[in-house]
Enzyme design. Structure first.
Site, PDB file in Angstrom:
ATOM      1  N   GLY A   1      24.606  69.886  -2.910  1.00 23.52           N
ATOM      2  CA  GLY A   1      25.788  69.331  -2.260  1.00 23.52           C
ATOM      3  C   GLY A   1      26.147  70.133  -1.030  1.00 23.52           C
ATOM      4  CB  SER A   2      29.203  70.164   1.001  1.00 21.98           C
ATOM      5  OG  SER A   2      30.200  70.638   0.106  1.00 21.98           O
ATOM      6  CB  THR A   3      27.601  74.927   2.911  1.00 23.64           C
ATOM      7  OG1 THR A   3      26.243  74.636   3.252  1.00 23.64           O
ATOM      8  CG2 THR A   3      27.804  76.441   2.935  1.00 23.64           C
TER       9      THR A   3
ATOM     10  N   GLY B   1      29.358  74.325  -2.632  1.00 20.72           N
ATOM     11  CA  GLY B   1      28.344  75.216  -3.186  1.00 20.72           C
ATOM     12  C   GLY B   1      28.816  76.650  -3.285  1.00 20.72           C
TER      13      GLY B   1
ATOM     14  CD  GLU C   1      19.128  70.771  -1.074  1.00 21.01           C
ATOM     15  OE1 GLU C   1      19.691  70.844   0.041  1.00 21.01           O
ATOM     16  OE2 GLU C   1      18.905  69.711  -1.662  1.00 21.01           O
TER      17      GLU C   1
ATOM     18  CB  CYS D   1      20.707  68.265   2.638  1.00 25.87           C
ATOM     19  SG  CYS D   1      19.166  68.059   1.720  1.00 25.87           S
TER      20      CYS D   1
END
Length: 486
Positions: free
Chosen positions: A231-233, A236, A253, A287
């Site tokens: 998913g998104s940083t 994450g 990831e 991504c």
């Protein structure tokens, strides 16, 4: 007709204990596609109970039996490609080509995981003591908490669970609020039909406002021994903090700010085709999507003219139309966010080379920007939509510096007809993945997949993914009696 789905716990479809449900909205029509159960913390406990209860038996199941289940699920997925496409369009606005790509890759991820069930699981060690056999044996960790995202729901939903299950773990997967059926329940149905025992895979769906509480409760449960998240940083980082707080390994990831570099020796027409695909597949909601096209100044004028012309002609609109390339973003809010990035860039000096304007509902026009300044939000932030930036460079050093000027490090494409030139540039790029004479979007089930820097850590895919969900145990066998000093 609205779809109604419950949680999947211990092989059974069950309502949330609270009785609550939440709506799953079609981003293109704005209509309710489905209602799903809205789990609470008490349901997290039920799901982990089921996973823990199933672990010992599943870990003891022969690799050949696990392989049969995974291969059967792959065949079932292939046979239901049309149904999968309908679900992806209804939930997340996925276009038909994107859905069929998801089906094909997800099925092959299952087959790769099936092959991994009988892969070697350890090493014979050189022991210090005479007459001792030393072994390093890899064992399943136990219950795995998995987080499945919406943007490539079949690929990433299967990737979240296939390797953990293949090596003998059980899984509790928290589905994305934006595609709970495609990324989890639909796939769990296939695995259940393929013979996966109850409790090996459990699915939690939840209301959006409960997401943080559900995620934290799942990771905090002491019976959960490993975490995987795609998913998104931003999210994450939160998942990584929770995992670290409870001393649990995690595979993360996360987002990317990926460059597609067009070197001076590239075939311009091929580079245009590659870059358009790398930027605009799934409306840029991948991504690995190319946010930045870096073009050598000697071919920049020709490339930009051909690139913008092709982008301007991309069909947009209804995701169920097989000709559509630019379908809706996952929500009206996501389209608004992309429009705001474009507006901000233009206000700070950028030029719209094609596209721009207001989104139509969740559909944002395919957009190309030039002259983006460093103070623009899109310069460093992940676009995650149908928009990219074109910039030029004078030589390889400048191309590398521009490509590496980001906190992210997921993937990169380098377009060139000279393989040695491309490899020399690739060696200097700070990403977990790089493709020479191709664009930035690629995924193969046998290859290590993951990033560096703020794009995360750990690897999915192939033996790397299998190892991520096992732990190494040192075992010795003394073939003769040892001598002790007392």
């Amino acid at each position: 007709m609205t779809v109604h789905r419950k949680l999947l716990i211990n092989g059974e479809d069950v309502a949330a204990l609270s009785g609550r449900t939440t709506e799953d909205v079609n981003p293109y029509t704005g209509e309710v596609y489905a209602t799903v159960a809205a789990a609470g913390v008490e349901d997290v406990t039920r799901a982990v109970d089921a996973a823990e209860g199933a672990f010992e038996a599943w870990a003891a199941t022969s690799p050949f039996a696990r392989r049969r289940v995974l291969l059967a699920a792959a065949d079932l997925l292939d046979s239901r490609a049309k149904e999968a496409a309908e679900v992806m369009a209804g939930e997340a606005g996925g276009t038909v080509p994107w859905a069929f790509f998801n089906v094909a890759l997800a099925a092959n991820i299952l087959r790769e995981a099936a092959a991994g069930t009988t892969a070697p699981r350890g090493e014979v060690l050189s022991a210090q003591e005479d007459g001792v056999l030393g072994l390093a044996v890899r064992r399943p960790v136990g219950v795995v908490a998995a987080f499945a995202p919406w943007n490539a729901p079949l690929i990433l939903g299967i990737r979240a669970v296939a390797a953990p299950i293949a090596v003998g773990n059980t899984v509790v997967v928290k589905a994305s609020e934006d595609a709970p059926i495609a990324c989890a329940l639909f796939l769990a149905d296939l695995l259940r039909e393929a013979g996966l025992p109850g409790g090996v895979l459990n699915v939690l769906t939840n209301a959006r406002e409960d997401a943080a509480e559900i995620a934290e409760a799942l990771i905090a449960d002491p019976r959960v021994r490993a975490v995987n998240f795609t998913g998104s940083t931003g999210i994450g980082r939160i998942i990584g903090i929770h995992a670290a707080r409870h001393i649990k390994p995690a595979v993360l990831e996360l987002g990317g700010k990926n460059a597609i570099i067009v070197l001076d020796d590239a075939d311009v027409d091929y580079a245009v085709d590659a870059a358009v695909f790398g930027v605009f597949m799934n409306a840029g909601q991948i991504c690995m999507s190319g946010d930045r096209i870096l073009v050598h100044q000697s071919i920049a004028e020709e490339f930009t003219a051909k690139f913008t012309a092709k982008v301007a002609a991309l069909p947009a609109g209804d995701p169920s139309d097989p000709s559509t390339v630019i379908g809706p973003l996952v929500s009206v809010g996501a389209a608004r966010r992309v429009a705001d990035l474009v507006t901000d860039a233009v206000a700070k000096g950028a030029t719209i080379l094609t596209g721009g304007g207001e989104p139509q509902g969740a559909v944002h026009p395919a957009t190309v920007l030039g002259g983006v300044t460093k103070d623009a939000d899109i310069h460093h932030g992940e676009a995650f939509g149908p928009v990219c930036v074109i910039a030029t460079f004078a030589d390889d050093d400048e191309a590398v510096a521009l490509a590496n000027d980001t906190d992210h490090g997921l993937t990169c494409g380098i377009l060139t007809e000279n393989g040695t030139h491309g490899l020399a540039v690739a060696d200097r790029i700070h990403t977990g993945i790089v493709h020479v004479n191709d664009q930035s979007v690629a995924d193969e089930p046998q290859a290590p997949f993951g990033g560096t820097k703020s794009s995360g850590y750990g690897r999915f895919g192939g033996r790397w993914g299998l190892e991520a969900f096992t732990t190494t145990r040192w075992v010795t066998l003394a073939t003769k009696h040892a001598h002790y000093p007392f």
